[in-house]
Design a protein around this motif. Sequence first.
Motif, PDB file in Angstrom:
ATOM      1  N   SER A   1      37.989  52.556  27.019  1.00 31.98           N
ATOM      2  CA  SER A   1      38.747  51.543  26.286  1.00 31.98           C
ATOM      3  C   SER A   1      40.101  52.110  25.887  1.00 31.98           C
ATOM      4  O   SER A   1      40.301  53.325  25.875  1.00 31.98           O
ATOM      5  CB  SER A   1      37.984  51.074  25.033  1.00 31.98           C
ATOM      6  N   SER A   2      41.029  51.210  25.552  1.00 27.30           N
ATOM      7  CA  SER A   2      42.345  51.610  25.061  1.00 27.30           C
ATOM      8  C   SER A   2      43.026  50.388  24.459  1.00 27.30           C
ATOM      9  O   SER A   2      42.423  49.312  24.367  1.00 27.30           O
ATOM     10  CB  SER A   2      43.202  52.207  26.200  1.00 27.30           C
TER      11      SER A   2
ATOM     12  N   ASN B   1      43.385  40.869  35.000  1.00 23.22           N
ATOM     13  CA  ASN B   1      43.568  41.514  33.709  1.00 23.22           C
ATOM     14  C   ASN B   1      43.188  40.619  32.530  1.00 23.22           C
ATOM     15  O   ASN B   1      43.243  41.067  31.382  1.00 23.22           O
ATOM     16  CB  ASN B   1      45.026  41.966  33.538  1.00 23.22           C
TER      17      ASN B   1
ATOM     18  N   ASP C   1      44.553  47.984  31.132  1.00 21.07           N
ATOM     19  CA  ASP C   1      44.542  49.337  31.690  1.00 21.07           C
ATOM     20  C   ASP C   1      43.626  49.352  32.911  1.00 21.07           C
ATOM     21  O   ASP C   1      42.406  49.205  32.792  1.00 21.07           O
ATOM     22  CB  ASP C   1      44.059  50.334  30.637  1.00 21.07           C
ATOM     23  N   ASP C   2      44.181  49.536  34.093  1.00 18.80           N
ATOM     24  CA  ASP C   2      43.397  49.520  35.326  1.00 18.80           C
ATOM     25  C   ASP C   2      42.516  50.750  35.488  1.00 18.80           C
ATOM     26  O   ASP C   2      41.686  50.800  36.399  1.00 18.80           O
ATOM     27  CB  ASP C   2      44.333  49.395  36.539  1.00 18.80           C
ATOM     28  N   ASP C   3      42.668  51.748  34.606  1.00 17.64           N
ATOM     29  CA  ASP C   3      41.812  52.926  34.668  1.00 17.64           C
ATOM     30  C   ASP C   3      40.471  52.703  33.977  1.00 17.64           C
ATOM     31  O   ASP C   3      39.582  53.556  34.072  1.00 17.64           O
ATOM     32  CB  ASP C   3      42.510  54.131  34.029  1.00 17.64           C
ATOM     33  N   ILE C   4      40.335  51.584  33.256  1.00 20.14           N
ATOM     34  CA  ILE C   4      39.069  51.273  32.587  1.00 20.14           C
ATOM     35  C   ILE C   4      38.045  50.881  33.646  1.00 20.14           C
ATOM     36  O   ILE C   4      38.257  49.941  34.413  1.00 20.14           O
ATOM     37  CB  ILE C   4      39.237  50.134  31.571  1.00 20.14           C
TER      38      ILE C   4
ATOM     39  N   PRO D   1      43.089  55.228  22.966  1.00 26.26           N
ATOM     40  CA  PRO D   1      42.049  55.291  24.004  1.00 26.26           C
ATOM     41  C   PRO D   1      40.702  55.716  23.425  1.00 26.26           C
ATOM     42  O   PRO D   1      40.633  56.494  22.468  1.00 26.26           O
ATOM     43  CB  PRO D   1      42.589  56.342  24.975  1.00 26.26           C
TER      44      PRO D   1
ATOM     45  N   SER E   1      42.712  46.940  25.909  1.00 24.55           N
ATOM     46  CA  SER E   1      41.688  47.128  26.948  1.00 24.55           C
ATOM     47  C   SER E   1      40.381  47.578  26.296  1.00 24.55           C
ATOM     48  O   SER E   1      40.074  48.783  26.278  1.00 24.55           O
ATOM     49  CB  SER E   1      42.143  48.163  27.975  1.00 24.55           C
TER      50      SER E   1
ATOM     51  N   LEU F   1      37.226  57.519  30.346  1.00 28.59           N
ATOM     52  CA  LEU F   1      37.964  56.492  29.621  1.00 28.59           C
ATOM     53  C   LEU F   1      37.216  55.166  29.690  1.00 28.59           C
ATOM     54  O   LEU F   1      36.911  54.662  30.773  1.00 28.59           O
ATOM     55  CB  LEU F   1      39.361  56.326  30.225  1.00 28.59           C
TER      56      LEU F   1
END
Length: 298
Positions: free
Chosen positions: A155-156, A211, A193-196, A137, A159, A153
Motif C-alpha cells: 500500500s501507499s 487505476n 501505484d503500479d508496484d502494488i 508506503p 494506493s 510493498l
Amino acid sequence: MKKSIVLVTLVIWSTFAMAQKPTKLDSIKIIPLDTVYWKRSAQFGINLNQGSFSSNWKGGGVNSVALGAFFNAKSDYMQRRFNWTSEVQLQYGIVKNEGQNSRKNVDRIFLDTKVGNRLSPVWLAFGNINFLSQFAPGYRYETLPSGGERSVLISSLFSPAFLTESIGLEYKPVTYFNLQFGLGTIRQTFVLDDDITIGEPTRYGVPPGKNVRNEFAFQLIANFDKNVAENLNLKARYQLFANYATLDAIDHRLDLALTAKVNKYINVNLTGIFLYDQDQDDAIQYSQGLAIGFLYSF
C-alpha cells in the motif's frame, strides 16, 4: 490532476467549515427547528512509547521506541433546517525495534463533510463526501529461507484511496449519535501505484490495467461520540457498504477509540479497527493500539 482537484476541494471545504465564528450552544438532546449554533472542537497530540532491557534480562524482550502524532478536528453547524458537519482525522506513527529498520504502526487520512436539510426534529436528507487513504508506503515483511527478511510493498498514498459520495436519509435523535442511510452511494477506489501487487489480479478490487474502480451501493453509517464518564470519551464509527451488483460480498468496518484524560495535557488512548472486505482478504482484519501522550484541545 482531476483526482487531485477533488481531494483539494474536499480539504478546503472541511477547513472552511472549521474557520467560522461560533455562537453559543445550549445543552439539548433533541434540536428545535429554530436553533442556530456552531459546535467546534480540535485536538493535537503526540504519543511516545519506549522500552529497554539490559543484556542479561532473563525475561526476554527487545529495545524499542515508538513515536506517533495525530490531529482531529470537527465542526457541526445548525441553522433552522440546515445542518453542516465536517471532520478531519490525521494520524501517523512509527516504531523502531532494535535490529530492524523503522516501521509505521499507524497511518490514516480521513476527511468527511456532510450537509443536510431537516425533515423533522430527528430526520434529515443529506449529501456526504468522504475520503480515506494513508500518508506513507506500507509493507508486508516475509522471512526468507536464509533467515533474512524482505519487504513487499502492499500500500501507499492513493494506493488504495477511497472517495465516496452519498445521498440519503439521516436519523439524529441526539447530538452524539446518528445513523446515515446512504440510499444512493458511489465509491471510487484508487490504486495509483503500479508496484502494488497485493490481491492480484484485482488489487483492492481495481481491475488489472486500471487505476480506479467505481461502485454504486447502499451504505449504512452509525456514529457515536460521547463522554461516557468523567474524562473518558468513547468514539465509534461503523460502516456497512453493499455494492448493488455484488450483494453477497458486503463490506464492514468498525473504528473504536477510547480516550482517558489524565489531566489537561496528558491522555491515554486505546484504539481498534475491525475490517471485513473480500476485495482485500477473505478473513477479518484488525488492528489495535494503546498509547499515552501529550494532548492539546482547542
